[in-house]
Design a protein around this motif. Structure first.
Motif, PDB file in Angstrom:
ATOM      1  N   TYR A 240      12.254 -13.167  29.440  1.00 12.48           N
ATOM      2  CA  TYR A 240      12.519 -14.610  29.357  1.00 12.48           C
ATOM      3  C   TYR A 240      13.877 -14.850  28.699  1.00 12.48           C
ATOM      4  CZ  TYR A 240       7.836 -16.115  30.849  1.00 12.48           C
ATOM      5  OH  TYR A 240       6.696 -16.368  31.592  1.00 12.48           O
ATOM      6  N   GLN A 241      14.149 -14.074  27.630  1.00 14.18           N
ATOM      7  CA  GLN A 241      15.417 -14.212  26.911  1.00 14.18           C
ATOM      8  C   GLN A 241      16.597 -13.848  27.814  1.00 14.18           C
ATOM      9  OE1 GLN A 241      15.482 -15.529  23.659  1.00 14.18           O
ATOM     10  NE2 GLN A 241      17.599 -15.701  24.365  1.00 14.18           N
ATOM     11  N   GLU A 242      16.429 -12.803  28.616  1.00 14.27           N
ATOM     12  CA  GLU A 242      17.504 -12.331  29.492  1.00 14.27           C
ATOM     13  C   GLU A 242      17.895 -13.404  30.523  1.00 14.27           C
ATOM     14  OE1 GLU A 242      19.447  -9.752  29.530  1.00 14.27           O
ATOM     15  OE2 GLU A 242      20.344 -10.074  31.531  1.00 14.27           O
ATOM     16  N   ILE A 243      16.893 -13.990  31.168  1.00 14.66           N
ATOM     17  CA  ILE A 243      17.172 -15.055  32.138  1.00 14.66           C
ATOM     18  C   ILE A 243      17.875 -16.217  31.439  1.00 14.66           C
ATOM     19  CG2 ILE A 243      15.970 -16.970  33.328  1.00 14.66           C
ATOM     20  CD1 ILE A 243      16.203 -14.750  35.174  1.00 14.66           C
ATOM     21  N   PHE A 244      17.335 -16.586  30.281  1.00 19.26           N
ATOM     22  CA  PHE A 244      17.868 -17.730  29.550  1.00 19.26           C
ATOM     23  C   PHE A 244      19.317 -17.484  29.126  1.00 19.26           C
ATOM     24  CE2 PHE A 244      17.779 -20.404  25.541  1.00 19.26           C
ATOM     25  CZ  PHE A 244      17.916 -21.596  26.228  1.00 19.26           C
ATOM     26  N   SER A 245      19.612 -16.264  28.655  1.00 20.72           N
ATOM     27  CA  SER A 245      21.002 -16.053  28.208  1.00 20.72           C
ATOM     28  C   SER A 245      21.950 -15.977  29.398  1.00 20.72           C
ATOM     29  CB  SER A 245      21.145 -14.856  27.270  1.00 20.72           C
ATOM     30  OG  SER A 245      20.621 -13.731  27.851  1.00 20.72           O
TER      31      SER A 245
END
Ligand code: UDP
Length: 238
Positions: free
Chosen positions: A228-233
Motif C-alpha cells: 500500500y505504501q509503495e503505490i501511495f509513494s
C-alpha cells in the motif's frame, strides 16, 4: 469548509459514513479494517485508512480534471473526507484489462492473460447473497437501475479505466482490474462514489508483476502494508 460531523449513518467493512449539518454532504471516515471473501477473513492493515483516503481523493481529483463527475468535495483530515450525499446504486461495477481473481476462476483463464478489450461486469451488492453476478437485463427487470442510468454507468466506467490505466502506466503500474460504485444525486444524476484504492483495484508492478494491492492480504503473501505504501509513494512522487 466549516461542516459539522453528526451521527453515523452507516458502517461498512472499510469506511464509516456520517451525516453532517448540511444534508447535501456526508463525511466518510476510512478505517484500517480489512476483510476478504465476503467478510470470512478479517484483519487490519496498519495505516491503510490514511492511504486509501488520500489516494482515493487524488484519483477522484484526477478523474474530475478529465471530465468524470465524482462525490469528492474536500479532505478534512488524514482519514476523513467530505463527499456529496448520494444514494448508492447497489452494483459493484467491475472493469478488467487483464484476467485475474474470480474472472480467471470462472472462465478457466490463467491470471495475467491480457484481455483483447477491457470488459465490464456487474455484481449485485448484497452480502447475504454473496454479491452475485448480474446482467443488464436482470438489472432492468429488477429495477436496480434504469436503461439511461446503465448507459451513464457504462460510459463512466470505461472513461475511468482510460484515465486510470494511463495514469498508473506513468508510474510503472499495470491496472489489472478495479471495482467502482455509482451514486445518484437528488437530481437523479449518476456520479462516481465509494473509493479507488488498493482495496478495490488490482495493481501489478509493470516490470516484475509484483502485486501491490489487497491480494497480498487475501492470499497471505506478506508485505501488505509495504505494498500500500509503495503505490501511495509512487503516486505522491509523480
Ligand atoms: N473488488 C472489490 N470488492 C469486491 C469484489 C471485488 O473491490 O467486493 C475488486 C477487486 O479488488 C478487484 C476487482 O474488483 O480489483 C475484481 O475482483 P474479482 O471479481 O476478481 O473478485 P475477487 O477475486 O477479489 O473475489
Amino acid at each position: 469548509m466549516s461542516i459539522k460531523k453528526l451521527n453515523q449513518i452507516y458502517e461498512g467493512k472499510a469506511k464509516k459514513v456520517f451525516a453532517t449539518d448540511d444534508p447535501s454532504f456526508y463525511i466518510v471516515e476510512y478505517k484500517d479494517d480489512a476483510t476478504a471473501f465476503n467478510g470470512l477473513k478479517h484483519g487490519t492493515i496498519s495505516g491503510k485508512g490514511v492511504i486509501n483516503n488520500k489516494m482515493s481523493n487524488a484519483m477522484f481529483s484526477l478523474l474530475e480534471k478529465n471530465g468524470v463527475k465524482t462525490h469528492f468535495v474536500e479532505q478534512l483530515s488524514d482519514r476523513e473526507t467530505v463527499v456529496k450525499a448520494v444514494k448508492i446504486v447497489p452494483l459493484e461495477i467491475i472493469i478488467r484489462n487483464v484476467a485475474a481473481g474470480s474472472f480467471s476462476k470462472r472462465y478457466g483463464v490463467e491470471e495475467g492473460r491480457e484481455l483483447k478489450c477491457p470488459t465490464l461486469e456487474f455484481s449485485l451488492k448484497d452480502d447475504a447473497l454473496n454479491d452475485p453476478l448480474i446482467n443488464d437485463s436482470h438489472i432492468l427487470a429488477l429495477g436496480v437501475a434504469t436503461e439511461k442510468e446503465l448507459d451513464d454507468i457504462r460510459k463512466m466506467a470505461f472513461k475511468v479505466n482510460d484515465v486510470l490505466k494511463e495514469f498508473f502506466a506513468s508510474i510503472g503500474v499495470k491496472l489489472i482490474d478495479f471495482k467502482i460504485e455509482a451514486g445518484r444525486l437528488p437530481n437523479g444524476e449518476i456520479i462516481l462514489a465509494d473509493e479507488i484504492s488498493p482495496d478495490t483495484c488490482r495493481f501489478w508492478d509493470a516490470k516484475t508483476n509484483e502485486k501491490l494491492d489487497k491480494d497480498r492480504f487475501r492470499r497471505d503473501l506478506g508485505g501488505v502494508e509495504e505494498a500500500y505504501q509503495e503505490i501511495f509513494s509512487r503516486i505522491n512522487n509523480k
